[in-house]
Design an enzyme around this catalytic site. Structure first.
Site, PDB file in Angstrom:
ATOM      1  N   THR A  23       0.838  -1.206   0.000  1.00  0.00           N
ATOM      2  CA  THR A  23       0.000   0.000   0.000  1.00  0.00           C
ATOM      3  C   THR A  23       0.871   1.254   0.000  1.00  0.00           C
ATOM      4  O   THR A  23       0.380   2.337  -0.307  1.00  0.00           O
ATOM      5  CB  THR A  23      -0.879   0.051   1.266  1.00  0.00           C
ATOM      6  N   SER A 109      13.224  -6.424   6.635  1.00  0.00           N
ATOM      7  CA  SER A 109      13.841  -5.138   6.321  1.00  0.00           C
ATOM      8  C   SER A 109      15.280  -5.006   6.811  1.00  0.00           C
ATOM      9  O   SER A 109      15.661  -3.978   7.362  1.00  0.00           O
ATOM     10  CB  SER A 109      12.976  -3.993   6.870  1.00  0.00           C
ATOM     11  N   SER A 110      16.072  -6.047   6.556  1.00  0.00           N
ATOM     12  CA  SER A 110      17.497  -5.909   6.869  1.00  0.00           C
ATOM     13  C   SER A 110      18.109  -4.814   6.003  1.00  0.00           C
ATOM     14  O   SER A 110      18.952  -4.037   6.478  1.00  0.00           O
ATOM     15  CB  SER A 110      18.228  -7.237   6.660  1.00  0.00           C
ATOM     16  N   ASP A 153       9.651   0.683   5.101  1.00  0.00           N
ATOM     17  CA  ASP A 153      10.724   0.107   5.916  1.00  0.00           C
ATOM     18  C   ASP A 153      11.507   1.192   6.652  1.00  0.00           C
ATOM     19  O   ASP A 153      11.819   1.070   7.838  1.00  0.00           O
ATOM     20  CB  ASP A 153      11.679  -0.712   5.033  1.00  0.00           C
TER      21      ASP A 153
HETATM   22  C1  GLA Z   1       9.023  -4.090   0.788  1.00  0.00           C
HETATM   23  C2  GLA Z   1       9.236  -2.633   0.390  1.00  0.00           C
HETATM   24  C3  GLA Z   1       8.243  -1.734   1.123  1.00  0.00           C
HETATM   25  C4  GLA Z   1       6.809  -2.225   0.968  1.00  0.00           C
HETATM   26  C5  GLA Z   1       6.714  -3.721   1.292  1.00  0.00           C
HETATM   27  C6  GLA Z   1       5.344  -4.274   1.008  1.00  0.00           C
HETATM   28  O1  GLA Z   1       9.359  -4.267   2.129  1.00  0.00           O
HETATM   29  O2  GLA Z   1      10.540  -2.216   0.685  1.00  0.00           O
HETATM   30  O3  GLA Z   1       8.371  -0.403   0.650  1.00  0.00           O
HETATM   31  O4  GLA Z   1       6.310  -1.955  -0.317  1.00  0.00           O
HETATM   32  O5  GLA Z   1       7.675  -4.472   0.561  1.00  0.00           O
HETATM   33  O6  GLA Z   1       4.401  -3.683   1.835  1.00  0.00           O
END
Ligand code: GLA
Length: 346
Positions: A23, A109-110, A153
């Site tokens: 989103t 989110s490393s 992230d």
């Molecule tokens: C990854 C991207 C984020 C987001 C998610 C899905 O983590 O880095 O920006 O789009 O996917 O929500």
């Protein structure tokens, strides 16, 4: 010459997203939290115009001559270092180390945390707001990977707040802390390795933008606005985004009123939408979610992050899920020592 007092230490946490995936790049809503897995960078400014960093996750160090050039930088993690240095216009050298407890390629989110930690370490005395840091990290992430990722992230890592999820509005770029209920745990199960680079992520972004050409901003659309979308794939992608934004709104109400059953139901519905309409799940993620939702004491479960692999999360009664990590919501990234602090707020 540098002394121990010049030493900079920064930390940046990874994140899980409770709900609201895919989103962010259309300015929608998400509900992430910063977690108790983090990246720590320690180092000192140097006189030589090079950034030299070792990593406990990669045997090959990063060595970036300044001014930094992103293209063709090796190893791949060093491209992120070059991209952050380039965004900052950094000319002074830096030597240090990167240590991480955020599993790599797990959808926690490393990379986002690495970008944030680098930005803080390489500008520890700068007067940037957290939002400015998030935006520069997002630009660096796009430059380093070529993937048009959103800002989820970076915002989660920078704005984390102990005991809280964060209602993130990706259009306003605003954050509203949402207290997490006491009587439940957030558990994470690792399923498989994946990277967003090389995944169909960019195709999904393109599909959303194509849908917006027809019906206008998805963040403002309601389900009844989707009928002009004659292409069934675009319709399904848009349906996910519009329904997911609504689920985030309802989840915030559910968490605020302590209605864990409703919050769990919304999480599971989000997974179904990511699986069927957005097609970013995998059979392994689906079966992990199925197992979790049929486990007594689990309120709901879903994949978290981009999908295509990574982790699933569940909202559960304490102790209901075994063989999983229980994550805690922690404060956002900070300069721990050797520079000015980054305070909460925009
Ligand atoms: C990854 C991207 C984020 C987001 C998610 C899905 O983590 O880095 O920006 O789009 O996917 O929500």
């Amino acid at each position: 010459m540098s002394t121990a007092d010049d030493r900079v230490e920064v930390r940046a946490p990874g994140r899980v997203n409770l709900i609201g995936d895919h989103t962010d790049y259309t300015g929608g809503l998400a509900l992430p939290l910063a977690i108790d897995r983090q990246i720590v960078i320690r180092g000192v400014d140097t006189d030589e115009p090079v950034i030299s960093l070792t990593s406990d996750q990669d045997a090959t160090p990063a060595s970036i001559p300044l001014p930094a050039v992103v293209a063709d930088t090796e190893p791949p993690w060093a491209r992120r270092v070059a991209a952050i240095a380039a965004e900052l216009g950094r000319e002074q050298g830096f030597a240090g180390s990167v240590e991480s407890t955020v599993p790599i390629g797990a959808g926690l989110s490393s990379s986002g945390a690495l970008g944030v930690a680098l930005a803080l370490a390489l500008s520890a005395d700068a007067d940037h707001s957290r939002l400015e840091v998030a935006l520069l990290c997002q630009r660096a992430q796009q430059a380093a990977t070529g993937v048009p990722a959103g800002i989820l992230d970076e915002m989660a890592s920078l704005h984390g707040l102990g005991g809280h999820a964060l209602l993130l509005d990706c259009h306003e770029l605003s954050i509203e802390p949402v207290p997490l209920p006491e009587g439940a745990e957030i558990v994470v199960k690792y399923i498989s390795h994946r990277t967003v680079a090389g995944s169909p992520y960019s195709d999904r972004v393109a599909a959303c933008f194509a849908a917006e050409e027809v019906i206008g901003p998805l963040r403002l659309a309601r389900m009844e606005d989707l009928s002009p979308l004659s292409d069934p794939v675009l319709l399904a992608r848009a349906r996910h985004v519009v329904s997911e934004n609504e689920r985030v709104r309802q989840s915030v109400d559910a968490f605020r009123s302590g209605d864990l059953k409703a919050a769990g139901r919304l999480m599971t519905a989000s997974h179904t939408s990511l699986r069927d309409d957005y097609e970013v799940s995998t059979p392994d993620l689906d079966s992990a979610v199925e197992t979790l939702v049929s486990t007594p004491g689990v309120y709901g479960a879903r994949l978290t992050g981009a999908g295509f692999g990574g982790c699933v999360i569940a909202l559960a009664e304490p102790g209901a899920v075994t063989e999983a990590w229980v994550v805690r919501a922690v404060d956002g990234a900070e300069v721990v020592s050797g520079g000015s602090n980054y305070y909460r707020g925009p």
